[in-house]
Motif scaffolding. Structure first.
Motif, PDB file in Angstrom:
ATOM      1  N   MET A  66      52.422  33.309  29.582  1.00 47.58           N
ATOM      2  CA  MET A  66      50.860  33.083  30.729  1.00 47.58           C
ATOM      3  C   MET A  66      49.846  33.362  29.997  1.00 47.58           C
ATOM      4  O   MET A  66      49.861  33.192  29.785  1.00 47.58           O
ATOM      5  N   GLU A  67      49.218  32.584  31.395  1.00 47.84           N
ATOM      6  CA  GLU A  67      48.183  32.392  30.854  1.00 47.84           C
ATOM      7  C   GLU A  67      47.382  33.861  30.655  1.00 47.84           C
ATOM      8  O   GLU A  67      47.641  34.445  31.671  1.00 47.84           O
ATOM      9  N   ASN A  68      45.814  33.696  30.477  1.00 50.17           N
ATOM     10  CA  ASN A  68      45.037  35.048  29.984  1.00 50.17           C
ATOM     11  C   ASN A  68      43.604  34.957  31.092  1.00 50.17           C
ATOM     12  O   ASN A  68      43.347  33.589  30.887  1.00 50.17           O
ATOM     13  N   PHE A  69      44.072  35.534  32.063  1.00 48.53           N
ATOM     14  CA  PHE A  69      42.627  35.571  32.803  1.00 48.53           C
ATOM     15  C   PHE A  69      42.209  36.774  33.150  1.00 48.53           C
ATOM     16  O   PHE A  69      40.658  36.642  33.469  1.00 48.53           O
ATOM     17  N   ASP A  70      41.862  37.308  31.610  1.00 52.18           N
ATOM     18  CA  ASP A  70      41.142  38.459  31.148  1.00 52.18           C
ATOM     19  C   ASP A  70      39.459  38.513  31.525  1.00 52.18           C
ATOM     20  O   ASP A  70      38.346  39.220  31.425  1.00 52.18           O
ATOM     21  N   ASP A  71      39.130  36.900  30.893  1.00 52.51           N
ATOM     22  CA  ASP A  71      37.439  36.549  31.333  1.00 52.51           C
ATOM     23  C   ASP A  71      36.630  35.889  32.862  1.00 52.51           C
ATOM     24  O   ASP A  71      35.509  36.131  32.937  1.00 52.51           O
ATOM     25  N   ILE A  72      37.505  36.808  33.478  1.00 55.17           N
ATOM     26  CA  ILE A  72      37.938  36.192  35.035  1.00 55.17           C
ATOM     27  C   ILE A  72      37.107  37.087  36.495  1.00 55.17           C
ATOM     28  O   ILE A  72      35.684  36.983  36.513  1.00 55.17           O
ATOM     29  N   ILE A  73      37.312  37.842  36.683  1.00 54.60           N
ATOM     30  CA  ILE A  73      36.867  39.171  37.200  1.00 54.60           C
ATOM     31  C   ILE A  73      36.668  40.505  36.755  1.00 54.60           C
ATOM     32  O   ILE A  73      37.602  41.316  36.529  1.00 54.60           O
ATOM     33  N   ASN A  74      36.145  41.328  37.404  1.00 60.75           N
ATOM     34  CA  ASN A  74      35.548  42.480  37.303  1.00 60.75           C
ATOM     35  C   ASN A  74      36.314  43.525  37.614  1.00 60.75           C
ATOM     36  O   ASN A  74      36.049  43.961  38.863  1.00 60.75           O
ATOM     37  N   TRP A  75      37.552  43.288  37.236  1.00 61.75           N
ATOM     38  CA  TRP A  75      38.141  44.535  38.045  1.00 61.75           C
ATOM     39  C   TRP A  75      38.194  46.045  38.363  1.00 61.75           C
ATOM     40  O   TRP A  75      37.764  46.737  39.561  1.00 61.75           O
ATOM     41  N   GLU A  76      37.235  46.589  37.455  1.00 59.31           N
ATOM     42  CA  GLU A  76      36.563  47.882  37.650  1.00 59.31           C
ATOM     43  C   GLU A  76      35.810  47.814  39.145  1.00 59.31           C
ATOM     44  O   GLU A  76      36.263  48.721  39.680  1.00 59.31           O
ATOM     45  N   ASN A  77      34.742  47.028  38.746  1.00 58.05           N
ATOM     46  CA  ASN A  77      33.419  46.733  39.840  1.00 58.05           C
ATOM     47  C   ASN A  77      34.268  46.731  41.323  1.00 58.05           C
ATOM     48  O   ASN A  77      34.033  47.443  42.653  1.00 58.05           O
ATOM     49  N   LEU A  78      35.089  46.291  41.929  1.00 54.81           N
ATOM     50  CA  LEU A  78      36.557  45.807  42.566  1.00 54.81           C
ATOM     51  C   LEU A  78      37.149  47.607  43.098  1.00 54.81           C
ATOM     52  O   LEU A  78      37.188  48.035  44.146  1.00 54.81           O
ATOM     53  N   PHE A  79      37.596  48.401  41.801  1.00 58.53           N
ATOM     54  CA  PHE A  79      38.607  49.900  42.413  1.00 58.53           C
ATOM     55  C   PHE A  79      37.458  50.571  42.527  1.00 58.53           C
ATOM     56  O   PHE A  79      37.645  51.932  43.323  1.00 58.53           O
ATOM     57  N   LYS A  80      36.096  50.226  42.304  1.00 57.99           N
ATOM     58  CA  LYS A  80      34.749  51.009  42.698  1.00 57.99           C
ATOM     59  C   LYS A  80      35.304  51.503  44.083  1.00 57.99           C
ATOM     60  O   LYS A  80      34.261  52.616  44.385  1.00 57.99           O
ATOM     61  N   GLN A  81      35.316  50.372  44.395  1.00 54.52           N
ATOM     62  CA  GLN A  81      35.101  50.358  46.080  1.00 54.52           C
ATOM     63  C   GLN A  81      36.532  50.895  46.874  1.00 54.52           C
ATOM     64  O   GLN A  81      36.334  50.860  48.270  1.00 54.52           O
ATOM     65  N   SER A  82      37.398  51.110  45.789  1.00 54.99           N
ATOM     66  CA  SER A  82      38.843  51.220  46.782  1.00 54.99           C
ATOM     67  C   SER A  82      39.360  52.400  47.929  1.00 54.99           C
ATOM     68  O   SER A  82      39.545  51.866  48.909  1.00 54.99           O
ATOM     69  N   GLU A  83      38.496  53.375  47.892  1.00 57.44           N
ATOM     70  CA  GLU A  83      38.205  54.617  48.832  1.00 57.44           C
ATOM     71  C   GLU A  83      37.097  54.330  49.682  1.00 57.44           C
ATOM     72  O   GLU A  83      37.645  54.809  50.695  1.00 57.44           O
ATOM     73  N   THR A  84      36.153  53.661  49.397  1.00 61.71           N
ATOM     74  CA  THR A  84      35.882  53.256  51.145  1.00 61.71           C
ATOM     75  C   THR A  84      36.390  52.265  51.631  1.00 61.71           C
ATOM     76  O   THR A  84      36.423  52.303  52.923  1.00 61.71           O
ATOM     77  N   PHE A  85      37.294  51.459  51.526  1.00 59.88           N
ATOM     78  CA  PHE A  85      37.740  50.520  51.559  1.00 59.88           C
ATOM     79  C   PHE A  85      38.750  51.252  52.798  1.00 59.88           C
ATOM     80  O   PHE A  85      38.882  50.624  53.733  1.00 59.88           O
ATOM     81  N   LYS A  86      39.903  52.040  52.268  1.00 56.18           N
ATOM     82  CA  LYS A  86      40.464  52.602  53.081  1.00 56.18           C
ATOM     83  C   LYS A  86      40.325  53.361  53.661  1.00 56.18           C
ATOM     84  O   LYS A  86      40.919  53.512  54.902  1.00 56.18           O
TER      85      LYS A  86
END
Length: 239
Positions: free
Chosen positions: A1-21
Motif C-alpha cells: 500500500m502506498e504511503n501518503f503521510d507526507d501530503i496532508i496536515n490532517w490535524e489542521n483539517l480536523f481542527k475545523q470539523s466542529e465549525t464545519f458541522k
C-alpha cells in the motif's frame, strides 16, 4: 500500500470539523496549511500552466461566469471523465496526489471530518481565474451526499481582494458569509445542498488565482452516483 503521510496536515483539517458541522445554513469550513509545506511547494511549482493552444484547457464563459479549466488526464470535453488514470502531462507529485485523493484513506478522513456519507472521488478540475474572471453565486443541490473541496495555490493574495470561493446565505453576493483571502496552501470545503450558495467576485487586478476543485459523493455499483442525474460524471465546472 502506498504511503501518503507526507501530503496532508490532517490535524489542521480536523481542527475545523466542529465549525464545519455547526455552520448554518449549510456546512462549510476553511483550513490553512492544509498540505505539508514541502509537498505543497512541489505541487505549486508544477501546477499546469494555461495555454490556449493546449487541448486539455477549456474556457467557460457566459453571463454567469468566466474562467479557464483543465480536466484530469487525456479526456476530451465531451467524454466521461476517468479521474483515476495517470496524467502524462503532469508531474509525479500531481499524479501521486491524485492517487491519494482516490484512496480509501482520504475518503475515510473526509467522512470522519464531515459526517457526510461519501464513498469515492467523482471529479477533479484545475481552475484558473484571471483579470475579468468571476462566477455569480449559485446553488447546485445535487444531493445530500456530496462534498466539494477547493484547494488553493496562489501566493501573495491581498486581504479584501476577490478571487477566493465565497460562501453566502443566499444566491446573492450581498449575502456573503465568508470569503478566503489566504489562498496559499489553503482549502474551502462545503457540503452540497439546497442552501449551499457560493461564487467568486469579479477580479479587477492583473492576477491569476490557481486552484483545484474536487468532488466526493455517495456511490454504489447498483445505482451509480447519488447526485441528481449523475449516473455519468457531469462536465459542470465550478469554482
Amino acid at each position: 500500500m502506498e504511503n501518503f503521510d507526507d501530503i496532508i496536515n490532517w490535524e489542521n483539517l480536523f481542527k475545523q470539523s466542529e465549525t464545519f458541522k455547526n455552520n448554518k445554513p449549510f456546512k462549510f469550513a476553511f483550513t490553512e496549511e492544509i498540505f505539508k509545506r514541502d509537498f505543497y511547494e512541489r505541487l505549486f511549482e508544477t501546477f499546469p500552466k494555461y495555454d490556449k493552444n493546449d487541448e486539455t484547457w477549456f474556457t467557460s464563459t457566459s453571463f454567469t461566469k468566466h474562467l479557464f479549466y483543465r480536466r484530469w488526464g487525456t479526456n476530451k470535453e465531451d467524454e466521461e471523465e476517468n479521474a483515476e488514470e495517470e496524467d502524462p502531462k503532469l508531474s509525479l507529485e500531481w499524479n501521486r496526489f491524485n492517487r491519494f485523493l482516490h484512496s480509501q484513506e482520504f475518503v475515510d478522513n473526509i467522512k470522519k471530518f464531515s459526517k457526510v456519507p461519501v464513498d469515492k472521488m467523482k471529479m477533479l478540475k484545475f481552475l484558473l481565474y484571471q483579470k475579468g474572471g468571476f462566477q455569480t453565486p449559485h446553488i447546485h443541490n445535487d444531493g445530500p451526499s456530496t462534498i466539494i473541496i477547493f484547494f488553493y495555490f496562489s501566493k501573495g493574495w491581498k486581504a479584501g481582494d476577490p478571487g477566493g470561493t465565497y460562501v453566502a446565505s443566499e444566491a446573492d453576493e450581498s449575502k456573503i458569509m465568508f470569503e478566503p483571502y489566504n489562498l496559499d496552501n489553503s482549502m474551502v470545503i462545503l457540503q452540497d445542498g439546497p442552501s449551499s450558495a457560493h461564487g467568486v467576485r469579479y477580479i479587477t487586478k492583473d492576477v491569476t488565482r490557481k486552484a483545484i476543485q474536487v468532488y466526493y459523493e455517495g456511490y454504489s455499483e447498483e445505482t451509480g452516483w447519488s447526485g441528481q442525474g449523475s449516473e455519468k460524471i457531469k462536465p459542470t465546472i465550478e469554482l
